[in-house]
Each structure stands twice: as structure tokens, then as C-alpha cells.
Design a protein around this motif. Structure first.
Motif, mmCIF file in Angstrom:
data_model
loop_
_atom_site.group_PDB
_atom_site.id
_atom_site.type_symbol
_atom_site.label_atom_id
_atom_site.label_comp_id
_atom_site.label_asym_id
_atom_site.label_seq_id
_atom_site.Cartn_x
_atom_site.Cartn_y
_atom_site.Cartn_z
ATOM 1 N N LEU A 1 0.824 -1.207 0.000
ATOM 2 C CA LEU A 1 0.000 0.000 0.000
ATOM 3 C C LEU A 1 0.858 1.257 0.000
ATOM 4 C CD1 LEU A 1 -3.009 -0.740 2.401
ATOM 5 C CD2 LEU A 1 -3.098 -0.217 -0.034
ATOM 6 N N THR A 2 1.970 1.229 0.711
ATOM 7 C CA THR A 2 2.846 2.400 0.747
ATOM 8 C C THR A 2 3.383 2.725 -0.632
ATOM 9 O OG1 THR A 2 3.460 1.833 3.025
ATOM 10 C CG2 THR A 2 4.891 3.365 1.849
ATOM 11 N N ARG A 3 3.813 1.706 -1.357
ATOM 12 C CA ARG A 3 4.300 1.939 -2.717
ATOM 13 C C ARG A 3 3.179 2.429 -3.635
ATOM 14 N NH1 ARG A 3 7.229 -3.215 -4.886
ATOM 15 N NH2 ARG A 3 7.591 -1.735 -6.609
ATOM 16 N N ALA A 4 1.969 1.881 -3.468
ATOM 17 C CA ALA A 4 0.852 2.291 -4.319
ATOM 18 C C ALA A 4 0.428 3.725 -4.043
ATOM 19 C CB ALA A 4 -0.324 1.343 -4.121
ATOM 20 N N LEU A 5 0.584 4.184 -2.807
ATOM 21 C CA LEU A 5 0.129 5.526 -2.430
ATOM 22 C C LEU A 5 1.200 6.586 -2.634
ATOM 23 C CD1 LEU A 5 -1.816 4.562 0.801
ATOM 24 C CD2 LEU A 5 -2.793 5.497 -1.287
ATOM 25 N N THR A 6 2.357 6.205 -3.151
ATOM 26 C CA THR A 6 3.403 7.173 -3.459
ATOM 27 C C THR A 6 3.146 7.734 -4.851
ATOM 28 O OG1 THR A 6 4.985 5.937 -2.095
ATOM 29 C CG2 THR A 6 5.885 7.521 -3.670
ATOM 30 N N GLY A 7 2.839 9.022 -4.915
ATOM 31 C CA GLY A 7 2.503 9.629 -6.189
ATOM 32 C C GLY A 7 2.790 11.113 -6.201
ATOM 33 N N ASP A 8 2.324 11.774 -7.261
ATOM 34 C CA ASP A 8 2.522 13.210 -7.454
ATOM 35 C C ASP A 8 1.201 13.908 -7.146
ATOM 36 O OD1 ASP A 8 3.448 15.676 -8.088
ATOM 37 O OD2 ASP A 8 3.491 15.346 -10.268
ATOM 38 N N TYR A 9 1.052 14.349 -5.921
ATOM 39 C CA TYR A 9 -0.204 14.950 -5.461
ATOM 40 C C TYR A 9 -0.251 16.417 -5.867
ATOM 41 C CZ TYR A 9 -0.783 10.779 -2.572
ATOM 42 O OH TYR A 9 -0.916 9.481 -2.131
ATOM 43 N N ARG A 10 -0.741 16.669 -7.071
ATOM 44 C CA ARG A 10 -0.868 18.040 -7.557
ATOM 45 C C ARG A 10 -2.232 18.613 -7.175
ATOM 46 N NH1 ARG A 10 2.930 19.734 -11.266
ATOM 47 N NH2 ARG A 10 4.408 18.113 -11.912
ATOM 48 N N ALA A 11 -2.271 19.945 -7.042
ATOM 49 C CA ALA A 11 -3.456 20.615 -6.503
ATOM 50 C C ALA A 11 -4.660 20.433 -7.418
ATOM 51 C CB ALA A 11 -3.169 22.101 -6.293
ATOM 52 N N GLU A 12 -4.460 20.491 -8.740
ATOM 53 C CA GLU A 12 -5.601 20.403 -9.647
ATOM 54 C C GLU A 12 -6.229 19.004 -9.614
ATOM 55 O OE1 GLU A 12 -1.784 20.009 -12.124
ATOM 56 O OE2 GLU A 12 -2.561 21.176 -10.434
ATOM 57 N N HIS A 13 -5.378 17.985 -9.495
ATOM 58 C CA HIS A 13 -5.912 16.624 -9.433
ATOM 59 C C HIS A 13 -6.579 16.349 -8.090
ATOM 60 C CE1 HIS A 13 -3.904 16.270 -13.156
ATOM 61 N NE2 HIS A 13 -2.679 16.019 -12.678
ATOM 62 N N LEU A 14 -6.044 16.925 -7.039
ATOM 63 C CA LEU A 14 -6.678 16.779 -5.727
ATOM 64 C C LEU A 14 -8.042 17.454 -5.702
ATOM 65 C CD1 LEU A 14 -3.588 17.408 -3.416
ATOM 66 C CD2 LEU A 14 -4.812 15.245 -3.712
ATOM 67 N N PHE A 15 -8.164 18.591 -6.399
ATOM 68 C CA PHE A 15 -9.462 19.263 -6.473
ATOM 69 C C PHE A 15 -10.478 18.385 -7.201
ATOM 70 C CE2 PHE A 15 -12.491 22.052 -8.615
ATOM 71 C CZ PHE A 15 -12.954 22.811 -7.550
ATOM 72 N N CYS A 16 -10.055 17.771 -8.311
ATOM 73 C CA CYS A 16 -10.958 16.875 -9.037
ATOM 74 C C CYS A 16 -11.332 15.668 -8.190
ATOM 75 C CB CYS A 16 -10.303 16.424 -10.336
ATOM 76 S SG CYS A 16 -10.029 17.765 -11.538
ATOM 77 N N LEU A 17 -10.376 15.161 -7.423
ATOM 78 C CA LEU A 17 -10.653 14.032 -6.536
ATOM 79 C C LEU A 17 -11.694 14.408 -5.484
ATOM 80 C CD1 LEU A 17 -9.989 11.184 -5.456
ATOM 81 C CD2 LEU A 17 -8.171 12.244 -4.091
ATOM 82 N N GLN A 18 -11.558 15.580 -4.910
ATOM 83 C CA GLN A 18 -12.523 16.022 -3.894
ATOM 84 C C GLN A 18 -13.916 16.197 -4.502
ATOM 85 O OE1 GLN A 18 -11.433 19.665 -1.964
ATOM 86 N NE2 GLN A 18 -13.230 19.681 -0.627
ATOM 87 N N GLN A 19 -13.984 16.795 -5.685
ATOM 88 C CA GLN A 19 -15.280 16.978 -6.337
ATOM 89 C C GLN A 19 -15.947 15.633 -6.635
ATOM 90 O OE1 GLN A 19 -16.687 20.227 -8.139
ATOM 91 N NE2 GLN A 19 -15.905 20.790 -6.148
#
Length: 432
Positions: free
Chosen positions: A190-208
Motif C-alpha cells: 500500500l505504501t508503494r501504491a500511495l506514493t505519487g505526485d499529489y498536484r493541486a488540480e488533481h486533488l481538487f478533481c478528486l474532492q469533487q
């Protein structure tokens, strides 16, 4: 002749002059249309099933005591080359006056509100799936492979991790500790799978997308509560046994059939409404039974025989013969929801160890996968018709695998197969 903005109405020439009038689709204009038909002493009306535009007028006509004959547009095609709204309405009136139109099946009046709500719920379920796809897309753009490691992003582990990411947590090691103990994937994976590039625009789409998913699921629960209330009101009253109150709160029953299954006891309600337990039919789960009842109701009296029922479902051959030659024997293309429910049930029962599953596998070996689903859906439709008309539960003993006819056929095939392989099949004599 029904349209989105105009409705053309034709009556017999001896009833009014002119005999064809055009009305708008505002409510006051529809009421004027109904009043004109009553002045013309009209008892029954034929109209095409054009989208959902016919529903308001049909309800007003039924309130006025005028019978509505809803017909399929493909059955009332006019003469080629003469296509106008006026001629269409006159052609419908003529065909109806000489008895050449057959009314489409409509569920009873008390079932139609539940049908509308359950169809709306189906649309909401599809919308929730779209929101889940948007969540997957946001994770793919951030190269977070969570949805490739866990079975469902909307489960206990996926929900906890998504909410933590939206709350601002980005540490993969911490997010991996939110896993449910029943999850097969371990913490390092899970740690390897959750390592990523958390950009603000993608996080906004995820929240929506996640907020949209939660909103749609809330709407689905509200629709299910309304459906449960309406169905419970239709059930005949039954005396409730006296039960002593428990000091401990009752545990919430686990939802059977997946996250999209009804949250209320649909099978029990349908058994009370139909007077027979339909859940004994292989392949008919609670969601399928709920969908079938919302489309058909508790009785199939509109169909004289099972052949009429399966013909309405387009689950039987559509024989087209000309000059003694068969041009086509395939089933008609249809968007019948009942047929779709039965096809899904037939596909699900294909690997079951019961008589219907065995029938599906025999048909698949003989006809192929698609035709086997149609044949199995045809058999399920006949069983459903028999149970609803006779009010008798499904009896599996009629499909006993040890029946003499089926046993003789199996022995014949085994002997032929053994002979081809150079062996001889000998039946053992068992002592009594």
C-alpha cells in the motif's frame, strides 16, 4: 399524434367539424383537449408512445374516464410518401376504429409510482459509478495506484484513505496504516501504491468526485426509503406478534447482494405483494425481484399465456417467412427492462450448480454464449409467469437430474463417447 410542443387529435368525421385539431402541450391546453374529446363522446383514445411526452396527457385522459390505448410506433406506420402530423393522427384514428391496434402493456396504477422511483434509482446508481470512475481518473493522473491494489475504492480502506487525502494527509506510510485488517494487500504494498505526485488540480478533481459520489449515495438511500414506504403501504395488513423489547440495540443487518442492493427487505415485501415466494427461482436476487415487480406488478393477467409474455419480452424467435422460405428467425431487438433483468439473471446463473445452471451450460455448448443467455432468460420468464399466475412457488423437483429421460440421454452420450475412445461402458449393479 404526440409531439413535444404540439399534439394533433383526430376524431370520427361525424363527431366534430373540423375532425382534426391541434393543441399545445401546456397544462391548460391539455385540459382543453380532454374537454373537446368528452364533447365528441369519445370513449377510447389511441396514441403513440413517443418518449415521455404521452404521460401527462394519458394521466389526464384516465382521470376523465377515457381509456388509453398506448401503441408502438412501429406498428402504426403510415403509407410511404404521405407523412404529416394531420395524416398520422387520422391514420391512428382509423386503425383504432377498426380494431387493428393492440394496446401496450402498462403496469397497474398503484405500481407506476414505484416504477418511476426505481427507474430513477437505476439512473442514480449509474451516476455513482461515473463518480467512481472520476476518482480512478484523478488517482491515475497523480500516479497513485490505490485502485489497482484494493478491490473497491468505495470500501472501508478506500474510503478512509480518500478522506485522509482530501483532509490534507500525503504521507504514504501513514495512509497505508488506514488499511482494514481484512485487506489482503500488506502495508509495504500500500505504501508503494500511495506514493505519487499529489498536484493541486488533481486533488481538487478528486474532492469533487468523492463529494459527488457521497451525494448520489445519499439520494439513493432517500429513494429506497420512499420505495419501501410505498410498497409497505400496498402490502396486506398482517398481525404482528408481541415481541418483548430488547435491552440492547438491534444490530443492523448486513446488506446482501453488494453495495447496490436495496437497503430494505425487498424480497419479503414482494412475497407479501405477490402472494408467492419468487426468491426460490434460481438467479432472481432481491434487486432483480424489485426491478421485475416495479415493471410488472403482482399479476400477469394481461398476458393470456406464457407465450404471449415471452413474445412481449422479445425472448422468442421472430420468424420471418416469405414464399415458404425462412428469412430470419432471430429475436427482435428490444429495450424491454424486464428482458434485461432476466438476461442478467441468466448470465449470473450460468455457473450455478442447479437445474437452471445446467440448462444454461447445455444451451451454451449447443448454441453459443449469447443464444444460451437468451434461452435461459426465456426459461426464467416462463417460470416467473407460472409462479405469478398459479401463486405456487418454484418446484425444483420438476427438473430432477435423475429423471428417466435425462438419464437415458446421458447414458447414450457416454456409451457413444466410450465407443469412440475404444472402451466399453458397463453399468454397475448396486445391491439393494
Amino acid at each position: 399524434d404526440i409531439g413535444a410542443r404540439e399534439i394533433y387529435v383526430a376524431v370520427p368525421p361525424d363527431r366534430s367539424t373540423p375532425c382534426v385539431r391541434c393543441f399545445g402541450t401546456f397544462t391548460d391546453q391539455l385540459r382543453a383537449l380532454v374537454a373537446w374529446l368528452r364533447e365528441c363522446r369519445i370513449d377510447t383514445v389511441a396514441m403513440e408512445a413517443t418518449s415521455v411526452y404521452w404521460i401527462p396527457l394519458a394521466e389526464l385522459l384516465e382521470e376523465a374516464g377515457i381509456a388509453v390505448c398506448l401503441v408502438n410506433p412501429r406498428h402504426v406506420k403510415n403509407v410511404p410518401g404521405r407523412k404529416t402530423d394531420v395524416l398520422d393522427s387520422q391514420w391512428l384514428q382509423y386503425l383504432h376504429s377498426v380494431g387493428l391496434l393492440r394496446a401496450a402493456f402498462r403496469a397497474p396504477a398503484e405500481v407506476r409510482p414505484v416504477r418511476v422511483l426505481w427507474r430513477h434509482r437505476d439512473a442514480l446508481v449509474r451516476q455513482s459509478a461515473w463518480q467512481v470512475q472520476h476518482i480512478h481518473k484523478a488517482f491515475d493522473q497523480m500516479n497513485v495506484q490505490l485502485h489497482h491494489v484494493i478491490a473497491g475504492i468505495t470500501g472501508a480502506t478506500g474510503t478512509a484513505i480518500v478522506e485522509a487525502i482530501i483532509a490534507g494527509r500525503r504521507d504514504p506510510a501513514y495512509l497505508a496504516t488506514l488499511r482494514d485488517k481484512r485487506l489482503r494487500a500488506d502495508v509495504p504494498t500500500l505504501t508503494r501504491a500511495l506514493t505519487g505526485d499529489y498536484r493541486a488540480e488533481h486533488l481538487f478533481c478528486l474532492q469533487q468526485a468523492y463529494e459527488g459520489y457521497k451525494f448520489v449515495r445519499t439520494q439513493i438511500i432517500a429513494v429506497e426509503e420512499e420505495v419501501h414506504r410505498r410498497q409497505a403501504a400496498l402490502c396486506p395488513p398482517t398481525p404482528e406478534p408481541a415481541v418483548e423489547p430488547s435491552p440492547e440495540p438491534a444490530r443492523q443487518p448486513r446488506r446482501v447482494g453488494g453495495k447496490n442492493a436495496p437497503s430494505f427487505p425487498a424480497a419479503e415485501l414482494i412475497q407479501k405483494l405477490c402472494g408467492v415466494d419468487l426468491s426460490t427461482i434460481p438467479g432472481l436476487s432481491a434487486p432483480t425481484l424489485q426491478g421485475l415487480w416495479s415493471e410488472l406488478g403482482s399479476s400477469l393477467a394481461s398476458f393470456p399465456t406464457a407465450k404471449h409474455f415471452v413474445s412481449w419480452l422479445s425472448l422468442c424467435p421472430d420468424n420471418r417467412i416469405s414464399g415458404g422460405k425462412k428469412l430470419s428467425v432471430g429475436t427482435r431487438a428490444t429495450a424491454n427492462r424486464v428482458a434485461r433483468f432476466l438476461r442478467v439473471a441468466a448470465q449470473g446463473v450460468g455457473h450455478a450448480h442447479n437445474e437452471i445452471g445446467e440448462f444454461h451450460r447445455r444451451m451454451r455448448a449447443r448454441l453459443g454464449g449469447a443464444a444460451a443467455i437468451t434461452a435461459t432468460a426465456h426459461k426464467l420468464a416462463r417460470i416467473l409467469y407460472a409462479c405469478l399466475r398459479t401463486k405456487q412457488p418454484y418446484d425444483a423437483t420438476r427438473h430432477d437430474q435423475n429423471s428417466p429421460l435425462r438419464r437415458s440421454k446421458a447414458l447414450t452420450k457416454l456409451r457413444a463417447k466410450a465407443k469412440n475412445l475404444g472402451f466399453e461402458l458397463v453399468e454397475l449393479q448396486t445391491a439393494n
